[in-house]
Design an enzyme around this catalytic site. Structure first.
Site: not given
Length: 253
Positions: A142, A13, A63-64, A154, A157-158, A16
């Protein structure tokens, strides 16, 4: 190929935002850097910037979440830059919504990139680390791991990445490989701009409201995360493993 004293880092990723900042910082630290993202062309500006500063870098489109693409991509890094011994799992997406509105596709998209992607990348890279008897894995978690309204996918996942990190530390420590995670707070990136848009708030107003709750009284920048990644990737962090560092301008966790 890498010189005898040059280590190779892979950052996912990295076209950017936080990933690009980490890639640039690791290049400054003396690493050859593989800049990975979904779109290889989007990685080229970061690679060019590193090369113009005297470093070595390689753009790789991966694509991971694709097992074969990950294997091929990591092998390409090993062939063209050298055996990777630092991996920063930063690739991420958001598909925010309240639970009752969230589709299974939105859940799967986030899990696939953050968790499956980090698993596949780490599994592919760890063999080079264990062979070298030295390695550094840095996973980007995160503060959302602690819970965040409208981000059940999210957040899960984090949080999952934190358990993943601790288990990697246990399994790979005997090979000289450390694993740590960075949990950013509010960082000014395209992703936080998108979050403000989702909430229907002007970004500057959104930022002002968030910053008012942060003890250091400012928002974070990608460079703040890059500084932490630089430490974890370095020689001096060899006795630090299985840790979650909240880079959020105040206490968390």
């Amino acid at each position: 190929m890498s010189t005898p004293n040059e280590r190779v880092a892979v950052v996912t990723g990295a076209a950017r935002g936080i990933g690009a900042a980490v890639a640039r910082r690791l290049a400054q630290d003396g690493f050859a850097v593989a800049v990975l993202d979904l779109d290889e062309a989007a990685c080229k500006p970061v690679v060019t910037e590193i090369e113009q500063s005297g470093g070595r870098a390689l753009a790789v489109g991966v694509d991971v979440a694709d097992e074969q693409a990950v294997q091929s991509g990591v092998e390409r890094v090993a062939e063209q830059l050298g055996a990777p011994t630092v991996l920063v799992n930063n690739a991420g997406v958001t598909r925010d919504n309240l639970l009752f509105k969230m589709s299974a596709l939105d859940w799967d998209a986030v899990m696939n990139v953050h968790l499956r992607g980090s698993f596949l990348m780490t599994r592919a890279a760890q063999r080079y680390m264990t062979e070298a008897r030295w390695g550094r894995i840095v996973n980007i978690s995160s503060v959302s791991a602690l819970g965040s309204r409208g981000q059940v996918n999210y957040s899960a996942a984090k949080a999952g990445l934190q358990g993943f990190t601790k288990t990697l530390a246990i399994e790979l420590g005997k090979f000289g490989v450390t694993a740590n995670a960075i949990a950013p707070g509010f960082i000014e990136t395209e992703m936080t701009v998108a979050t403000a848009a989702r909430l229907g708030i002007e970004f500057e107003d959104f930022k002002k409201a968030v910053v008012s709750t942060i003890p250091v009284n400012r928002g974070g920048t990608p460079a703040d995360i890059a500084h932490a990644a630089s430490f974890f990737a370095g020689e001096a962090a060899g006795y630090v493993s299985g840790q979650i560092l909240y880079v959020a301008g105040g206490p968390h966790g």
